[in-house]
Design a protein around this motif. Structure first.
Motif, mmCIF file in Angstrom:
data_model
loop_
_atom_site.group_PDB
_atom_site.id
_atom_site.type_symbol
_atom_site.label_atom_id
_atom_site.label_comp_id
_atom_site.label_asym_id
_atom_site.label_seq_id
_atom_site.Cartn_x
_atom_site.Cartn_y
_atom_site.Cartn_z
ATOM 1 N N ASP A 188 121.565 116.965 61.132
ATOM 2 C CA ASP A 188 120.572 116.101 61.779
ATOM 3 C C ASP A 188 120.518 114.722 61.120
ATOM 4 O O ASP A 188 119.533 114.008 61.248
ATOM 5 C CB ASP A 188 119.189 116.752 61.729
ATOM 6 C CG ASP A 188 118.698 116.980 60.309
ATOM 7 O OD1 ASP A 188 119.528 116.984 59.380
ATOM 8 O OD2 ASP A 188 117.476 117.149 60.126
ATOM 9 N N LEU A 189 121.592 114.368 60.412
ATOM 10 C CA LEU A 189 121.667 113.062 59.752
ATOM 11 C C LEU A 189 123.082 112.524 59.909
ATOM 12 O O LEU A 189 124.041 113.128 59.409
ATOM 13 C CB LEU A 189 121.321 113.197 58.260
ATOM 14 C CG LEU A 189 121.349 111.898 57.443
ATOM 15 C CD1 LEU A 189 120.180 111.006 57.855
ATOM 16 C CD2 LEU A 189 121.271 112.204 55.948
ATOM 17 N N THR A 212 135.322 132.872 62.516
ATOM 18 C CA THR A 212 135.932 131.550 62.542
ATOM 19 C C THR A 212 135.143 130.594 63.426
ATOM 20 O O THR A 212 134.951 129.424 63.077
ATOM 21 C CB THR A 212 137.380 131.646 63.029
ATOM 22 O OG1 THR A 212 138.100 132.541 62.173
ATOM 23 C CG2 THR A 212 138.057 130.298 63.018
ATOM 24 N N ALA A 213 134.657 131.086 64.571
ATOM 25 C CA ALA A 213 133.896 130.223 65.479
ATOM 26 C C ALA A 213 132.620 129.737 64.811
ATOM 27 O O ALA A 213 132.234 128.570 64.953
ATOM 28 C CB ALA A 213 133.568 130.993 66.764
ATOM 29 N N PHE A 214 131.960 130.616 64.073
ATOM 30 C CA PHE A 214 130.731 130.256 63.373
ATOM 31 C C PHE A 214 131.004 129.158 62.351
ATOM 32 O O PHE A 214 130.283 128.157 62.269
ATOM 33 C CB PHE A 214 130.163 131.496 62.681
ATOM 34 C CG PHE A 214 128.824 131.288 62.045
ATOM 35 C CD1 PHE A 214 127.670 131.249 62.804
ATOM 36 C CD2 PHE A 214 128.711 131.144 60.665
ATOM 37 C CE1 PHE A 214 126.430 131.060 62.211
ATOM 38 C CE2 PHE A 214 127.485 130.959 60.073
ATOM 39 C CZ PHE A 214 126.334 130.912 60.855
ATOM 40 N N ALA A 215 132.072 129.328 61.555
ATOM 41 C CA ALA A 215 132.421 128.331 60.549
ATOM 42 C C ALA A 215 132.792 127.006 61.204
ATOM 43 O O ALA A 215 132.414 125.931 60.726
ATOM 44 C CB ALA A 215 133.574 128.848 59.688
ATOM 45 N N SER A 255 120.089 120.553 55.737
ATOM 46 C CA SER A 255 119.315 120.379 56.968
ATOM 47 C C SER A 255 118.526 121.616 57.356
ATOM 48 O O SER A 255 117.557 121.516 58.115
ATOM 49 C CB SER A 255 120.250 119.979 58.121
ATOM 50 O OG SER A 255 120.736 118.665 57.949
ATOM 51 N N HIS A 256 118.910 122.776 56.867
ATOM 52 C CA HIS A 256 118.155 123.985 57.179
ATOM 53 C C HIS A 256 116.765 123.961 56.549
ATOM 54 O O HIS A 256 115.889 124.730 56.964
ATOM 55 C CB HIS A 256 118.906 125.225 56.676
ATOM 56 C CG HIS A 256 120.152 125.526 57.443
ATOM 57 N ND1 HIS A 256 120.190 125.594 58.814
ATOM 58 C CD2 HIS A 256 121.422 125.780 57.021
ATOM 59 C CE1 HIS A 256 121.420 125.879 59.215
ATOM 60 N NE2 HIS A 256 122.188 125.994 58.143
ATOM 61 N N VAL A 296 132.031 121.215 62.356
ATOM 62 C CA VAL A 296 132.018 120.155 63.367
ATOM 63 C C VAL A 296 130.673 119.433 63.358
ATOM 64 O O VAL A 296 130.616 118.200 63.450
ATOM 65 C CB VAL A 296 132.327 120.738 64.758
ATOM 66 C CG1 VAL A 296 132.051 119.706 65.850
ATOM 67 C CG2 VAL A 296 133.774 121.199 64.837
ATOM 68 N N ARG A 297 129.583 120.172 63.236
ATOM 69 C CA ARG A 297 128.260 119.544 63.229
ATOM 70 C C ARG A 297 128.037 118.711 61.962
ATOM 71 O O ARG A 297 127.332 117.706 62.001
ATOM 72 C CB ARG A 297 127.172 120.614 63.331
ATOM 73 C CG ARG A 297 127.149 121.357 64.646
ATOM 74 C CD ARG A 297 126.002 122.354 64.695
ATOM 75 N NE ARG A 297 124.721 121.697 64.894
ATOM 76 C CZ ARG A 297 123.549 122.320 64.760
ATOM 77 N NH1 ARG A 297 123.508 123.597 64.419
ATOM 78 N NH2 ARG A 297 122.420 121.671 64.971
ATOM 79 N N HIS A 298 128.619 119.137 60.853
ATOM 80 C CA HIS A 298 128.437 118.415 59.593
ATOM 81 C C HIS A 298 129.310 117.164 59.534
ATOM 82 O O HIS A 298 128.812 116.066 59.265
ATOM 83 C CB HIS A 298 128.768 119.338 58.422
ATOM 84 C CG HIS A 298 128.626 118.699 57.073
ATOM 85 N ND1 HIS A 298 127.415 118.547 56.443
ATOM 86 C CD2 HIS A 298 129.545 118.167 56.227
ATOM 87 C CE1 HIS A 298 127.583 117.951 55.270
ATOM 88 N NE2 HIS A 298 128.881 117.714 55.124
ATOM 89 N N PHE A 299 130.610 117.327 59.791
ATOM 90 C CA PHE A 299 131.547 116.207 59.655
ATOM 91 C C PHE A 299 131.691 115.394 60.936
ATOM 92 O O PHE A 299 132.228 114.286 60.904
ATOM 93 C CB PHE A 299 132.928 116.721 59.237
ATOM 94 C CG PHE A 299 132.967 117.309 57.855
ATOM 95 C CD1 PHE A 299 132.894 116.493 56.740
ATOM 96 C CD2 PHE A 299 133.062 118.675 57.662
ATOM 97 C CE1 PHE A 299 132.924 117.020 55.459
ATOM 98 C CE2 PHE A 299 133.101 119.224 56.395
ATOM 99 C CZ PHE A 299 133.022 118.392 55.288
#
Length: 469
Positions: free
Chosen positions: A409-410, A49-52, A387-388, A57-60
């Motif tokens: 990164d966008l 869950t932490a990974f997801a 982004s990967h 959070v980084r995407h949205f």
């Protein structure tokens, strides 16, 4: 452009190098995040869950409500069934959401969990929470990808929440159900709703990420569950609609189930990028609504046509590499082909029903290392991926268009609109501008053979520099 069925190449490596795949449980959680006052609870370890959560959070760039059944070493070996019951009870008591989605993970699936039975056991033991919808779904992360987990969650929501009644079709003649595939961004869904509303239709989107994850501020300091999205009550009225619009072939099983349960006719689109696809969409909305096409869409269509004329010198004969989940891979590749470009490398993280229609000679099931190798061998001029793939594009020395999940990164990548006449026009401009970065249009000066040796040497250096770039 090829019109033949592409050859689907299976992965041959024992591991992934620069993985392209986002897991099926993440896809299921994403679908549940499109439901109002919803709480996804992944049945697995806390790390899953932490990974997801980090990815979302980084995407949205928003706080994401995710819970876990918190399987540890003891429950993994003995039994994790009590974790599910206790987790559901804790969420119902504390957060009081309208819906809890329960995707499984690789750990719980390997253990052999029967997640449907556990939800029924919870109902039996705690009938006081029968007003809270609970939707289980099997999504092991050792198979499939984000798209397949998302599609399984949408089908599970229909299975658990939509009543079987085929006698109510058309009771709400202005209602249009929309099954929105994982290839659509919140910006896409928002634009699709605006299209429908322009025809005086009432769209009910499942799941509605355009309302829950569109990046809006609220008056509340903190909310423990999703704020915005499809209301749980809307599942009861899906059978009243005049029609259902399905976007993304991965949702065909969910669409089949919805049509069987409700009798509502559906219309299916593999993509909403490009002139032909949007002509068909506008024609369908005209048919369902009985209203003429608003003038602003006729103008947007003319603007797209002009953009196609302006940019075909750049996009025509371009060599492009694409890496994405199957539905998005198909949509992007089809758009590239319609612009006169060639998809010289196509990579998907898992099989999908639409891959057989991708306009490419081959589709590799693999990772970003495979994409980099194929793109290098085929002399790709541009790369499209999440982004990967940025490092791959840098090593290849080609520009990159970010698409898909995740984009960390966008800023605003999650909100970009790709569909409709307007969205397609912007993508055409973006592709053309990126391709221009690799093209030089200056006319090289003519140097006479009678010029001095110094001038001939300078001209030779300029020619060598031009050839190198």
């Amino acid at each position: 452009m090829t019109t033949d069925t592409p050859e689907i190449l299976k992965r041959k490596k024992a591991l992934s190098v620069s993985p392209l795949k986002a897991s099926a449980p993440m896809g299921a959680a994403l679908a549940f995040l499109g439901i109002n006052r919803s709480m996804p609870m992944l049945h697995g370890s806390q790390g899953c869950t932490a990974f997801a959560k980090v990815f979302f959070v980084r995407h949205f760039r928003e706080p994401i409500p995710l819970q876990t059944s918190a399987m540890d070493q003891v429950s993994t070996v003995m039994s994790a069934d009590p974790n599910v019951i206790e987790g559901l009870l804790a969420i119902c008591n504390k957060q009081k959401p309208d819906m809890i989605g329960v995707p499984t993970t690789g750990l719980s699936e390997t253990q052999g969990v029967d997640i449907n039975r556990l939800v029924k056991d919870f109902r039996t033991e705690h009938p006081e929470f029968n007003h809270i919808a609970v939707v289980p779904v099997n999504t092991p992360d050792f198979t499939g990808c984000l798209e397949s987990g998302y599609a399984l969650a949408v089908k599970a929501m229909i299975e658990w929440l939509v009543p079987e009644d085929t006698s109510r079709v058309g009771r709400r003649p202005r209602q249009l159900n929309i099954l929105a595939g994982s290839l659509l961004t919140p910006g896409d869904i928002e634009h699709l709703k605006e299209l429908c509303e322009a025809f005086r239709l009432d769209p009910v989107v499942l799941p509605d990420l355009g309302d829950s994850l569109d990046g809006h501020l609220t008056d509340e300091d903190f909310t423990p569950f999703t704020l915005g999205g499809t209301p749980v009550s809307a599942f009861q009225s899906l059978g009243d609609a005049a029609a259902t619009l399905v976007v993304g072939r991965s949702l065909n099983p969910a669409a089949d189930l919805l049509r069987t349960r409700t009798g509502v006719p559906d219309y299916r689109f593999d993509s909403l990028m490009g002139l032909a696809e949007n002509d068909r969409l506008i024609g369908l909305l005209t048919k369902i609504s009985g209203r003429p096409v608003p003038a602003k869409f006729e103008r947007q269509r003319a603007q797209l046509q002009d953009a196609l004329v302006d940019c075909h010198f750049m996009t025509g004969l371009s060599r492009i590499a694409v890496a994405a989940d199957p539905d998005l891979l198909y949509a992007l590749s089809t758009l590239v082909a319609s612009l006169g470009g060639e998809v010289v490398a196509a990579v998907a993280p898992a099989r999908g029903p639409v891959l057989d229609a991708v306009p490419a000679g081959q589709v590799q099931i693999g990772d970003l290392e495979d994409l980099e190798h194929l793109a290098s061998t085929a002399h790709a001029e541009l790369l499209i991926g999440n982004s990967h793939a940025v490092e791959s594009a840098q090593r290849l020395g080609v520009p990159m268009l970010r698409a898909g999940f995740p984009q960390y990164d966008l800023i605003g990548g999650y909100q970009k609109t790709w569909i409709g006449y307007r969205g397609t026009r912007q993508i055409v401009f973006d592709l053309a501008n990126l391709l221009l970065q690799r093209t030089e249009h200056e006319i090289r000066p003519y140097v006479s053979i009678h010029a001095s040796a110094q001038r001939r040497a300078a001209a030779a250096r300029a020619a060598a520099s031009h050839a190198h770039h």
